[in-house]
Scaffold this motif. Structure first.
Motif, PDB file in Angstrom:
ATOM      1  N   ASP A 145      33.403   1.976 -36.606  1.00  0.00           N
ATOM      2  CA  ASP A 145      32.531   2.564 -35.587  1.00  0.00           C
ATOM      3  C   ASP A 145      32.818   4.064 -35.527  1.00  0.00           C
ATOM      4  OD1 ASP A 145      31.685   3.563 -32.936  1.00  0.00           O
ATOM      5  OD2 ASP A 145      31.298   1.463 -32.471  1.00  0.00           O
ATOM      6  N   ASP A 146      31.768   4.877 -35.445  1.00  0.00           N
ATOM      7  CA  ASP A 146      31.979   6.333 -35.430  1.00  0.00           C
ATOM      8  C   ASP A 146      32.521   6.850 -34.104  1.00  0.00           C
ATOM      9  OD1 ASP A 146      29.669   6.029 -33.909  1.00  0.00           O
ATOM     10  OD2 ASP A 146      28.452   7.428 -35.084  1.00  0.00           O
ATOM     11  N   PHE A 147      32.347   6.081 -33.025  1.00  0.00           N
ATOM     12  CA  PHE A 147      32.706   6.574 -31.691  1.00  0.00           C
ATOM     13  C   PHE A 147      34.191   6.927 -31.559  1.00  0.00           C
ATOM     14  CE2 PHE A 147      33.937   6.251 -27.276  1.00  0.00           C
ATOM     15  CZ  PHE A 147      32.913   6.884 -26.590  1.00  0.00           C
ATOM     16  N   PRO A 148      35.129   6.012 -31.899  1.00  0.00           N
ATOM     17  CA  PRO A 148      36.539   6.365 -31.669  1.00  0.00           C
ATOM     18  C   PRO A 148      37.035   7.505 -32.545  1.00  0.00           C
ATOM     19  CG  PRO A 148      36.359   4.265 -32.812  1.00  0.00           C
ATOM     20  CD  PRO A 148      34.982   4.625 -32.379  1.00  0.00           C
ATOM     21  N   TYR A 149      36.400   7.753 -33.667  1.00  0.00           N
ATOM     22  CA  TYR A 149      36.837   8.829 -34.547  1.00  0.00           C
ATOM     23  C   TYR A 149      36.327  10.200 -34.110  1.00  0.00           C
ATOM     24  CZ  TYR A 149      37.963   5.143 -37.954  1.00  0.00           C
ATOM     25  OH  TYR A 149      38.474   4.046 -38.595  1.00  0.00           O
ATOM     26  N   PHE A 150      35.105  10.252 -33.600  1.00  0.00           N
ATOM     27  CA  PHE A 150      34.423  11.536 -33.455  1.00  0.00           C
ATOM     28  C   PHE A 150      34.156  11.969 -32.016  1.00  0.00           C
ATOM     29  CE2 PHE A 150      32.464  10.657 -37.836  1.00  0.00           C
ATOM     30  CZ  PHE A 150      33.305  11.548 -38.479  1.00  0.00           C
ATOM     31  N   THR A 151      34.446  11.131 -31.038  1.00  0.00           N
ATOM     32  CA  THR A 151      34.038  11.442 -29.668  1.00  0.00           C
ATOM     33  C   THR A 151      35.184  12.046 -28.857  1.00  0.00           C
ATOM     34  OG1 THR A 151      32.439   9.636 -29.698  1.00  0.00           O
ATOM     35  CG2 THR A 151      33.054  10.506 -27.553  1.00  0.00           C
ATOM     36  N   PHE A 152      34.873  13.127 -28.160  1.00  0.00           N
ATOM     37  CA  PHE A 152      35.818  13.723 -27.213  1.00  0.00           C
ATOM     38  C   PHE A 152      35.272  13.543 -25.808  1.00  0.00           C
ATOM     39  CE2 PHE A 152      37.127  17.181 -24.427  1.00  0.00           C
ATOM     40  CZ  PHE A 152      38.507  17.086 -24.523  1.00  0.00           C
ATOM     41  N   ILE A 153      36.078  12.962 -24.930  1.00  0.00           N
ATOM     42  CA  ILE A 153      35.732  12.805 -23.514  1.00  0.00           C
ATOM     43  C   ILE A 153      36.893  13.363 -22.703  1.00  0.00           C
ATOM     44  CG2 ILE A 153      35.182  11.165 -21.673  1.00  0.00           C
ATOM     45  CD1 ILE A 153      34.150   9.250 -23.838  1.00  0.00           C
ATOM     46  N   ASN A 154      36.600  14.233 -21.737  1.00  0.00           N
ATOM     47  CA  ASN A 154      37.696  14.859 -20.992  1.00  0.00           C
ATOM     48  C   ASN A 154      38.068  14.124 -19.713  1.00  0.00           C
ATOM     49  OD1 ASN A 154      35.404  15.567 -19.585  1.00  0.00           O
ATOM     50  ND2 ASN A 154      36.029  17.688 -19.224  1.00  0.00           N
ATOM     51  N   LYS A 155      37.195  13.247 -19.202  1.00  0.00           N
ATOM     52  CA  LYS A 155      37.511  12.512 -17.974  1.00  0.00           C
ATOM     53  C   LYS A 155      37.021  11.070 -18.122  1.00  0.00           C
ATOM     54  CE  LYS A 155      37.244  16.537 -14.911  1.00  0.00           C
ATOM     55  NZ  LYS A 155      36.577  17.142 -13.746  1.00  0.00           N
ATOM     56  N   PRO A 156      37.905  10.112 -18.415  1.00  0.00           N
ATOM     57  CA  PRO A 156      39.332  10.256 -18.731  1.00  0.00           C
ATOM     58  C   PRO A 156      39.506  10.845 -20.126  1.00  0.00           C
ATOM     59  CG  PRO A 156      38.660   8.003 -19.043  1.00  0.00           C
ATOM     60  CD  PRO A 156      37.471   8.717 -18.463  1.00  0.00           C
ATOM     61  N   LEU A 157      40.665  11.368 -20.396  1.00  0.00           N
ATOM     62  CA  LEU A 157      40.899  12.051 -21.659  1.00  0.00           C
ATOM     63  C   LEU A 157      40.851  11.073 -22.820  1.00  0.00           C
ATOM     64  CD1 LEU A 157      41.574  14.705 -23.063  1.00  0.00           C
ATOM     65  CD2 LEU A 157      43.991  14.149 -22.800  1.00  0.00           C
ATOM     66  N   PHE A 158      39.966  11.353 -23.741  1.00  0.00           N
ATOM     67  CA  PHE A 158      39.882  10.584 -24.982  1.00  0.00           C
ATOM     68  C   PHE A 158      39.553  11.567 -26.090  1.00  0.00           C
ATOM     69  CE2 PHE A 158      37.575   8.305 -28.282  1.00  0.00           C
ATOM     70  CZ  PHE A 158      38.414   7.238 -28.523  1.00  0.00           C
ATOM     71  N   GLY A 159      40.486  11.787 -26.972  1.00  0.00           N
ATOM     72  CA  GLY A 159      40.288  12.797 -28.006  1.00  0.00           C
ATOM     73  C   GLY A 159      40.180  12.190 -29.383  1.00  0.00           C
ATOM     74  N   GLY A 160      38.971  11.920 -29.827  1.00  0.00           N
ATOM     75  CA  GLY A 160      38.770  11.459 -31.188  1.00  0.00           C
ATOM     76  C   GLY A 160      38.859  12.645 -32.136  1.00  0.00           C
ATOM     77  N   LEU A 161      37.721  13.217 -32.451  1.00  0.00           N
ATOM     78  CA  LEU A 161      37.607  14.467 -33.198  1.00  0.00           C
ATOM     79  C   LEU A 161      38.406  14.469 -34.497  1.00  0.00           C
ATOM     80  CD1 LEU A 161      37.494  17.091 -30.319  1.00  0.00           C
ATOM     81  CD2 LEU A 161      35.629  15.871 -31.451  1.00  0.00           C
TER      82      LEU A 161
END
Length: 238
Positions: A145-161
């Protein structure tokens, strides 16, 4: 994404929330016009967890009805993918009752489709599998899935990228294993247009498709076509 699929002569399945379809009707109809499949993906991308059976059934029916306002009254989806891959205890039976051929939300096998079950029971003593249903499960995986690799979310912090090259290596490795080690395996990538559609990422996907197409005994099909092919081959239901 559609341009790339046309260029590479690849057919795919798009799971489209009903709200998205009515918000972007031209783009949604283009999916069908270019020979791809559309499956059901919730009304507003909501999880079915926490709904009563009646409320989940109503959401499913309203999702199909809403899609038909865009795709025509004869639109008859055969595939379902739950938003966030969440299923309730009632989901499988509700899909069977509405004539769906397959679901693509579960992870009980890496690369082999199987029949879904209802009524699994688990407690501190044991796990007891439930009744095997006609519904085919086309398995998914977070690794694909592309989401966990490429997605950055700051609230809550999730840094894929991760870089496209990192993901290419991961996906190519998964594909190569499936191709080499699994007899009649099904390799299912999950991607989101707003994520994979950035320039370097879509180029990475093109490179991956080219690698796949260079291998022997590999074909690209929509999930619905693959489920139809496998339906008589899978055990468990007469």
């Amino acid at each position: 994404m559609l341009d790339l699929l046309r260029e590479k002569d690849v057919k795919a399945t798009f799971f489209v929330p009903a709200h998205t379809a009515v918000s972007f009707p031209r783009q949604t109809r283009r999916i069908i016009e270019e020979g791809h499949e559309i499956g059901v993906h919730g009304y507003c991308h909501e999880t079915p967890i926490g709904y009563t059976r009646e409320a989940e059934a109503d959401l499913l029916d309203r999702s199909i009805a809403k899609l038909r306002t865009v795709l025509g009254k004869d639109f008859a989806p055969i595939g379902y993918r739950s938003p966030a891959w969440d299923l309730s205890a009632d989901s499988v039976e509700l899909l069977v009752q509405r004539g769906f051929l397959y679901d693509s939300s579960m992870m009980a096998d890496d690369f082999r489709p199987y029949r879904a079950r209802r009524g699994d029971r688990v407690d501190e003593e044991a796990f007891v599998p439930g009744e095997v249903m006609r519904l085919i499960e086309m398995p998914v995986a977070w690794e694909l899935d592309d989401f966990p690799y490429f997605t950055f979310i700051n609230k809550p912090l999730f840094g894929g990228l991760r870089t496209p090259d990192d993901v290419y290596d991961c996906w190519r490795g998964e594909f190569d294993y499936c191709h080499e080690a699994i007899d009649d395996g099904a390799f299912t990538l999950t991607m989101h247009p707003q994520i994979i559609g950035r320039g370097p990422r879509i180029r990475m996907l093109a490179r991956l498709i080219e690698h796949m197409q260079s291998q022997s005994n590999v074909s690209f099909t929509a999930l619905g076509d693959e489920a139809r092919r496998r339906d008589p081959l899978l055990p468990g239901v007469v």
